[in-house]
Scaffold this motif. Structure first.
Motif, PDB file in Angstrom:
ATOM      1  N   PRO A 150      11.631  34.953 -22.774  1.00  0.00           N
ATOM      2  CA  PRO A 150      11.401  33.501 -22.900  1.00  0.00           C
ATOM      3  C   PRO A 150      10.253  33.054 -22.019  1.00  0.00           C
ATOM      4  CG  PRO A 150      13.331  33.931 -21.548  1.00  0.00           C
ATOM      5  CD  PRO A 150      12.895  35.259 -22.096  1.00  0.00           C
ATOM      6  N   LEU A 307       8.285  21.326 -27.398  1.00  0.00           N
ATOM      7  CA  LEU A 307       7.634  22.636 -27.418  1.00  0.00           C
ATOM      8  C   LEU A 307       6.152  22.443 -27.098  1.00  0.00           C
ATOM      9  CD1 LEU A 307       9.196  24.219 -30.643  1.00  0.00           C
ATOM     10  CD2 LEU A 307      10.028  24.314 -28.283  1.00  0.00           C
ATOM     11  N   PHE A 346      10.485  31.169 -29.675  1.00  0.00           N
ATOM     12  CA  PHE A 346      11.390  30.052 -29.359  1.00  0.00           C
ATOM     13  C   PHE A 346      12.656  30.116 -30.203  1.00  0.00           C
ATOM     14  CE2 PHE A 346      12.761  25.909 -31.062  1.00  0.00           C
ATOM     15  CZ  PHE A 346      13.433  25.436 -29.935  1.00  0.00           C
TER      16      PHE A 346
END
Length: 354
Positions: A150, A307, A346
């Motif tokens: 991540p 995002l 994501f």
């Protein structure tokens, strides 16, 4: 007397005159013959009687005496010595042969051991290579199973059926593999080929936030159960001259319309507005201010996450030109690859979408 016999006697006399001849033992001065020829010493056929010697003096002598002077019958001891010598020679030859065989066997053993060691080393190397390949395959599978790491500031915790995703001080308890929808302008054309298993991708070129609110938001009324909607719209709003406050207000209205009437969470992921090569100083400032406001909006709204895709196309606050097509507006193949890979990462960490 024949000439041959006379010549032989003369040669023998010359030998006798040589002092070295008389220094030799009597036994060694005679020619040895074996027992097969001993009959010549007493057989009359070999006997000749002499009445005078070579000087004409009368003598009483036979040829047998001459034979005894020049020849000697080998005794059993001599035969034994000869036999012993033959045996010794044979024994020596056998011993040499045994030594030779032992050396050959030793060399053969060494070669065999060397071959076995070589084979053992090859087998060991092959096993190590196999283990290394299996390890690499396993690591590759593990990476594939775990997905890419991540981004910074994001925390992911997996449970039995849930994924706890933490970002910007917000934690989402999301069901694994939930449906994913995409609402976007032309910036994401071709996304279905790069991100498989999307429930639906609504791509509307040249769309605005206000138009999407009126014409496209109703499509999510049919969504039942928990799901995720990724929104990537706003570039054309910046180009139209809208202020950051107006753009953020329309984005909030779109989020409320998408989530309206759903009993279960309908998560919305808002993507940053991408900078473009054609942007001037004013529009670049609008993009930066709008993205900052998007971040604050998503922090305070429930089931909403921001995002920061815009940072993918900047390097030291300068736009990366290699990611854009010749018109300076649309992304090229490389630029879309960067954007879609970010979205895939994501989705994997947020809900284990693959």
């Amino acid at each position: 007397m024949s000439s041959n016999k006379k010549g032989g006697d003369e040669r023998f006399l010359r030998v006798q005159k040589d002092p070295r001849f008389w220094e030799m033992p009597e036994r060694e001065r005679k020619i040895k013959i074996d027992k097969r020829f001993q009959s010549m010493f007493h057989d009359k056929r070999f006997t000749e009687k002499y009445t005078v010697n070579k000087r004409g003096r009368p003598i009483n002598q036979t040829s047998t005496e001459d034979l005894k002077r020049f020849y000697n019958v080998s005794s059993s001891e001599d035969e034994d010595d000869d036999e012993e010598g033959v045996k010794s020679k044979k024994k020596k030859e056998v011993k040499e042969e045994l030594v030779k065989v032992e050396i050959e066997v030793k060399v053969e053993k060494e070669v065999k051991v060397e071959k076995e060691v070589k084979v053992e080393i090859e087998v060991k190397v092959e096993k190590e290579v196999k283990v290394k390949v299996e390890k690499e395959v396993k690591e590759s599978k593990d990476v594939k199973a775990e997905g890419p790491p991540p981004e910074r500031g994001v925390r992911v915790i997996e449970e039995d059926e849930l994924v706890r995703y933490t970002a910007a001080e917000k934690t989402f308890a999301v069901r694994k593999g939930l449906p994913v929808y995409l609402l976007t302008a032309s910036i994401c054309q071709g996304v279905e080929e790069q991100i498989p298993h999307l429930t639906a991708a609504y791509v509307h070129p040249d769309t605005f936030l206000a138009r999407s609110l009126e014409q496209h938001a109703w499509k999510f009324d049919r969504v039942t159960g928990e799901a995720l909607v990724v929104v990537h719209i706003g570039t054309d709003d910046v180009a139209s001259g809208l202020s950051p406050a107006a753009i953020v207000g329309q984005m909030e209205a779109l989020i409320d319309r998408i989530q309206h009437g759903h009993a279960e969470p309908l998560y919305v992921a808002v993507c940053s507005i991408l900078p473009r090569l054609v942007d001037n100083q004013r529009t670049m400032g609008t993009v930066r201010d709008t993205n900052r406001r998007f971040h604050e909006l998503c922090r305070r709204k429930k089931d909403t996450i921001h995002l920061p895709t815009g940072k993918l196309f900047l390097h030291h606050r300068q736009i990366i030109q290699n990611y854009f097509a010749g018109d300076g507006v649309h992304l090229n193949v490389e630029g879309k690859k960067v954007l879609f890979n970010y979205l895939k990462t994501f989705l994997w960490h947020f809900c284990k979408h693959s």
